[in-house]
Write a protein that holds these residues in place. Structure first.
Motif, mmCIF file in Angstrom:
data_model
loop_
_atom_site.group_PDB
_atom_site.id
_atom_site.type_symbol
_atom_site.label_atom_id
_atom_site.label_comp_id
_atom_site.label_asym_id
_atom_site.label_seq_id
_atom_site.Cartn_x
_atom_site.Cartn_y
_atom_site.Cartn_z
ATOM 1 N N THR A 1 0.850 -1.194 0.033
ATOM 2 C CA THR A 1 -0.204 -0.013 -0.099
ATOM 3 C C THR A 1 0.926 1.242 0.068
ATOM 4 O OG1 THR A 1 -0.051 0.075 2.304
ATOM 5 C CG2 THR A 1 -1.821 -1.285 1.401
ATOM 6 N N GLU B 1 0.463 3.681 1.961
ATOM 7 C CA GLU B 1 0.859 4.213 3.358
ATOM 8 C C GLU B 1 1.875 3.295 3.927
ATOM 9 O OE1 GLU B 1 -3.229 5.208 2.224
ATOM 10 O OE2 GLU B 1 -2.431 3.110 2.360
ATOM 11 N N LYS B 2 2.266 2.309 3.529
ATOM 12 C CA LYS B 2 3.341 1.548 3.949
ATOM 13 C C LYS B 2 4.693 2.071 3.514
ATOM 14 C CE LYS B 2 1.315 -3.135 5.543
ATOM 15 N NZ LYS B 2 1.402 -4.310 5.547
ATOM 16 N N THR C 1 5.209 5.245 2.280
ATOM 17 C CA THR C 1 5.167 6.271 2.537
ATOM 18 C C THR C 1 5.837 6.573 4.331
ATOM 19 O OG1 THR C 1 3.161 7.205 1.356
ATOM 20 C CG2 THR C 1 3.951 8.403 3.274
#
Length: 500
Positions: free
Chosen positions: A302, A304-305, A307
């Motif tokens: 993802t 998010e991971k 980032t």
């Protein structure tokens, strides 16, 4: 033979122990048996138990400031030490033991967690401030301070101590960036004490350094000792400029102080910063490439991971200012990472490489920018004494039962360091010229005698025990020992042995 020792005798023995073979208090008696303490001082080694050694520490603890001041002033007078320039700095010593606050005497420096210079964050600490003369790097004053004492708040106290010790003599106080606060500068200006200190990096924006014109700079007249034998084009070089630094108080009615600011450019500092940046960028680049390859895989499915991982890399490698990246997703929402370093940001960082600034209250007619730099570069003398303080004199880590005794023991070690410095100065002055000699190292190279090597060689002298008709004699086994004794103006044939 001394059956009842005075506190002065015990302190004298402790000083000698620190100079020759530092030992914990419980081992001083063993040291005394092998180091001819009975023959030299007339003190039986068995009397030097840890309890007898601790009591003098209790006795001198209430008078540490008086001892530091009077001994320093006496040394200045007796040995003609030039105190026109004094270098001040602080260091920390780790202390073993719990030392709960409620069990400590608040009249003495409190042992506590702080910011240890040796990075032993697991141990509590006590601190010491040392004032070292430019003349011979002599420790002329020392203050023992608590583990939480902030360096910035100790400058004014140190200045007052040095004023009292120096008497009518005017002196220049050179210290680190902790001096540069509004309150400290105001106090030094009011007292008429000249100072030099580097400006904290946070007080000058990079844009100030980037705007400087090196073509207007003056060459700094300073050559580091490590570069003395190198060709001119291979030495570290300095350029200096001058402008004004302004310090304003918190209140509107506080006066505004304007002092001389000397921007300095060092080729060695610039090269070091460039290498450090290249190393950070290389490591960050490797980690970002690995992350780009892993994007969309099992661990980084993802945005998010990815980032979160980028944030860790940017923080650990200190590249947040120049790291640029984008994450895109395909129709299956599989992320892809593309990144680069912002070259404009890197160029701006490179433009300020090697620059730092010094503040000084010395009038321009008494010292130009190059002379300010030369004065400041003497700050390495106090750092060298820290090395002696913690090396040959073995100050760290300390283990004593009470904070009162810890403070007293550190002051005793400072007395030993004063003797250490004076012996080194005497040997070098006696050599004259370039102050170098041979025989100190196995390769017989010419070097300036350091206190550590002087004590190493003299520490191998042996005492032959005599009789009533045949007095004890010191046995010299190497020529370098005789040379050092001559330099120190010590005639061992005239030694008076105590009656036992």
């Amino acid at each position: 033979m001394s059956a009842h020792l005075t506190h002065g005798q015990v302190i004298e023995v402790l000083v000698v122990n620190r100079l020759t073979s530092p030992a914990p208090l419980v081992r001083v008696g063993d040291w005394a048996r092998t180091w001819a303490v009975e023959e030299i001082f007339g003190i039986e080694a068995g009397l030097l138990n840890d309890d007898r050694l601790a009591r003098p520490l209790d006795a001198i603890a209430p008078k540490l400031e008086a001892i530091a001041g009077t001994v320093g002033a006496r040394a200045i007078a007796e040995f003609g030490i030039d105190v026109s320039r004094l270098h001040w700095d602080m260091t920390s010593m780790s202390v073993h033991g719990d030392y709960p606050v409620e069990g400590q005497d608040e009249r003495y420096p409190v042992i506590a967690h702080g910011r240890p210079k040796d990075r032993r964050v697991d141990l509590k600490q006590v601190q010491a401030g040392l004032a070292v003369s430019a003349d011979g790097s002599i420790l002329v004053h020392a203050r023992v301070l608590g583990g939480k004492a902030a360096e910035v708040s100790q400058v004014v106290g140190a200045m007052k101590d040095l004023q009292h010790m120096a008497g009518e003599r005017k002196f220049l106080m050179v210290t680190d960036s902790k001096l540069v606060s509004y309150a400290n500068v105001a106090a030094l200006l009011a007292a008429g004490v000249d100072f030099i200190a580097p400006v904290p990096a946070s007080q000058i924006k990079d844009e100030v350094y980037a705007s400087l014109d090196p073509a207007q700079a003056q060459a700094g007249d300073w050559v580091p000792e490590r570069d003395a034998g190198k060709p001119a084009d291979q030495r570290e070089s300095y350029q200096v400029l001058e402008d004004v630094h302004t310090l304003a108080g918190r209140r509107k009615r506080d006066p505004v102080y304007r002092v001389r600011r000397i921007p300095v450019h060092s080729t060695a500092v610039a090269a070091g910063q460039r290498r450090a940046r290249e190393k950070r960028l290389a490591r960050a680049g490797e980690e970002m490439d690995k992350l780009a390859d892993a994007a969309g895989g099992w661990h980084y499915k993802t945005r998010e991971k990815i980032t979160a991982r980028i944030a860790v890399i940017a923080a650990q490698r200190h590249v947040a200012s120049c790291l640029r990246w984008t994450i895109t997703e395909d129709e299956r929402q599989t992320p892809t990472l593309v990144w680069h370093f912002d070259q404009e940001v890197l160029d701006a960082e490179a433009a300020v490489d090697g620059w730092y600034a010094l503040l000084s209250s010395i009038p321009a007619e008494r010292a130009d920018p190059s002379q300010i730099l030369v004065h400041y570069k003497g700050q390495g003398t106090v750092e060298r004494r820290y090395h002696d303080f913690k090396g040959p004199l073995a100050v760290a880590p300390v283990f004593v039962q009470h904070n009162r005794r810890v403070a007293a023991l550190i002051q005793v070690i400072c007395l030993a360091l004063l003797v250490f410095c004076l012996i080194e100065r005497q040997a070098r002055r006696a050599l004259g010229g370039d102050q170098t000699m041979t025989g100190l190292y196995p390769d017989n190279r010419r070097v300036r005698p350091a206190g550590r090597m002087i004590f190493y060689h003299l520490g191998e002298l042996t005492l032959r025990i005599g009789s009533i008709s045949d007095p004890p004699t010191v046995q010299i086994t190497r020529g370098v020992q005789l040379h050092l004794l001559d330099l120190l103006d010590t005639d061992i044939t005239r030694t008076r042995w105590p009656q036992t």
